[in-house]
Design a protein around this motif. Structure first.
Motif, PDB file in Angstrom:
ATOM      1  N   PRO A 181       0.813  -1.212   0.000  1.00 31.46           N
ATOM      2  CA  PRO A 181       0.000   0.000   0.000  1.00 31.46           C
ATOM      3  C   PRO A 181       0.849   1.266   0.000  1.00 31.46           C
ATOM      4  O   PRO A 181       1.906   1.321   0.631  1.00 31.46           O
ATOM      5  CB  PRO A 181      -0.799  -0.114   1.296  1.00 31.46           C
ATOM      6  N   GLY A 182       0.351   2.286  -0.689  1.00 33.78           N
ATOM      7  CA  GLY A 182       0.946   3.608  -0.656  1.00 33.78           C
ATOM      8  C   GLY A 182      -0.125   4.604  -0.275  1.00 33.78           C
ATOM      9  O   GLY A 182      -0.662   5.314  -1.132  1.00 33.78           O
ATOM     10  N   ARG A 227      -1.511  -6.994  -1.512  1.00 35.51           N
ATOM     11  CA  ARG A 227      -1.247  -8.425  -1.497  1.00 35.51           C
ATOM     12  C   ARG A 227       0.213  -8.693  -1.128  1.00 35.51           C
ATOM     13  O   ARG A 227       1.129  -8.245  -1.823  1.00 35.51           O
ATOM     14  CB  ARG A 227      -1.547  -9.001  -2.881  1.00 35.51           C
ATOM     15  N   ASP A 228       0.420  -9.406  -0.040  1.00 36.31           N
ATOM     16  CA  ASP A 228       1.753  -9.792   0.400  1.00 36.31           C
ATOM     17  C   ASP A 228       2.025 -11.206  -0.094  1.00 36.31           C
ATOM     18  O   ASP A 228       1.426 -12.161   0.397  1.00 36.31           O
ATOM     19  CB  ASP A 228       1.851  -9.718   1.924  1.00 36.31           C
ATOM     20  N   VAL A 229       2.901 -11.341  -1.075  1.00 35.81           N
ATOM     21  CA  VAL A 229       3.203 -12.641  -1.672  1.00 35.81           C
ATOM     22  C   VAL A 229       4.536 -13.127  -1.118  1.00 35.81           C
ATOM     23  O   VAL A 229       5.585 -12.527  -1.387  1.00 35.81           O
ATOM     24  CB  VAL A 229       3.254 -12.548  -3.209  1.00 35.81           C
ATOM     25  N   PRO A 250      -8.195 -18.505  -4.987  1.00 35.25           N
ATOM     26  CA  PRO A 250      -7.743 -17.190  -4.518  1.00 35.25           C
ATOM     27  C   PRO A 250      -6.228 -17.055  -4.381  1.00 35.25           C
ATOM     28  O   PRO A 250      -5.667 -16.009  -4.692  1.00 35.25           O
ATOM     29  CB  PRO A 250      -8.451 -17.028  -3.173  1.00 35.25           C
ATOM     30  N   ASP A 251      -5.555 -18.096  -3.915  1.00 34.37           N
ATOM     31  CA  ASP A 251      -4.124 -17.993  -3.645  1.00 34.37           C
ATOM     32  C   ASP A 251      -3.285 -17.810  -4.903  1.00 34.37           C
ATOM     33  O   ASP A 251      -2.166 -17.286  -4.836  1.00 34.37           O
ATOM     34  CB  ASP A 251      -3.626 -19.224  -2.893  1.00 34.37           C
ATOM     35  N   THR A 252      -3.787 -18.258  -6.030  1.00 35.19           N
ATOM     36  CA  THR A 252      -2.989 -18.200  -7.261  1.00 35.19           C
ATOM     37  C   THR A 252      -3.583 -17.283  -8.321  1.00 35.19           C
ATOM     38  O   THR A 252      -2.989 -17.111  -9.386  1.00 35.19           O
ATOM     39  CB  THR A 252      -2.829 -19.610  -7.872  1.00 35.19           C
ATOM     40  N   ALA A 297       6.582 -13.637  -6.031  1.00 34.46           N
ATOM     41  CA  ALA A 297       6.980 -12.791  -4.912  1.00 34.46           C
ATOM     42  C   ALA A 297       7.966 -11.695  -5.309  1.00 34.46           C
ATOM     43  O   ALA A 297       8.000 -10.634  -4.687  1.00 34.46           O
ATOM     44  CB  ALA A 297       7.590 -13.656  -3.802  1.00 34.46           C
ATOM     45  N   ASN A 298       8.782 -11.926  -6.325  1.00 39.19           N
ATOM     46  CA  ASN A 298       9.826 -10.959  -6.689  1.00 39.19           C
ATOM     47  C   ASN A 298       9.340  -9.849  -7.608  1.00 39.19           C
ATOM     48  O   ASN A 298      10.124  -8.961  -7.961  1.00 39.19           O
ATOM     49  CB  ASN A 298      11.001 -11.679  -7.351  1.00 39.19           C
TER      50      ASN A 298
END
Length: 241
Positions: free
Chosen positions: A131-132, A151-153, A165-167, A227-228
């Motif tokens: 978030p910003g 979203r924190d991956v 949902p997870d993917t 994640a990257n």
């Protein structure tokens, strides 16, 4: 996963921004982040779809820093219409949809290109979204942040199940292969989608990003999150009302 592919192996990329009456300061930050990408502009085109903005975006922006940037005016409002126009106007084999409030990390395009090359079984994907906030949000809002595409991956995940949902990728920084995007266009052109699952005017209807991403599964490919690949989603106070 290394962040930057060799220049000779970078796939032709189209970055598509769909914008309607965007905030000038937000759009400037979006452009600054694109300008700072580790992949040179010779490897990607920039297409800004002006979705019936009250003040045409072409008169507000200086895109001279990018040799392959242009503004396309779409007179019919609605995010779905803008996405479809962006697909048909673009030329890349890999399409990246960047919202007009998405600030990409400097290696975002490079990581996305590497995934395109190394994971041919994945047809659509996105990454982590932090978030910003313009102002510190009330703590009670935290449980609703998922609705703001935050979203924190923690690890790379993928599947061939379109609504898991997870993917399931999100619209912020959504990456799709050309054949996935072309399939999405075709289902509208042949009448399989007589309605639009996206915002239009004051309507808060959404889901068009999921519809586009899920087209990967329609043609035998997977969907995923990585994640990257990271960006910041700019969020004004009124989004928390």
């Amino acid at each position: 996963m290394t962040a930057r592919p060799e220049a000779a192996t970078v796939p032709p990329i189209s970055v598509i921004i769909c914008s309607h009456n965007s905030r000038a300061d937000y759009l400037e930050r979006v452009m600054d982040a694109l300008r700072a990408q580790s992949i040179g502009t010779e490897h990607w085109e920039l297409l800004l779809v002006d979705s019936a903005s009250s003040e045409p975006l072409a008169s507000r922006l200086d895109l001279s820093w990018h040799p392959r940037a242009r503004v396309v005016r779409e007179e019919k409002p609605g995010l779905t219409r803008a996405r479809l126009r962006g697909i048909t106007e673009s030329s890349g084999e890999k399409l990246i949809f960047v919202d007009d409030d998405n600030v990409l990390d400097p290696d975002f395009l490079a990581v996305a290109a590497r995934i395109y090359l190394e994971r041919p079984e994945i047809g659509s994907w996105s990454g982590a979204t932090r978030p910003g906030f313009d102002e510190p949000p009330p703590e009670w809002t935290r449980r609703h942040w998922g609705n703001l595409v935050i979203r924190d991956v923690q690890s790379d995940l993928w599947s061939n199940l379109p609504m898991l949902p997870d993917t399931m990728p999100c619209g912020a920084g959504l990456c799709v292969r050309r054949k996935v995007a072309d399939h999405y266009v075709s289902i509208y052109e042949n009448g399989q989608r007589p309605f639009a699952l996206d915002r239009n005017g004051t309507s808060l209807l959404s889901g068009g990003d999921n519809d586009l991403a899920a087209c990967a599964c329609d043609i035998g490919l997977g969907v995923g999150v990585f994640a990257n690949m990271r960006l910041t989603h700019l969020i004004p106070p009124n989004r928390l009302n």
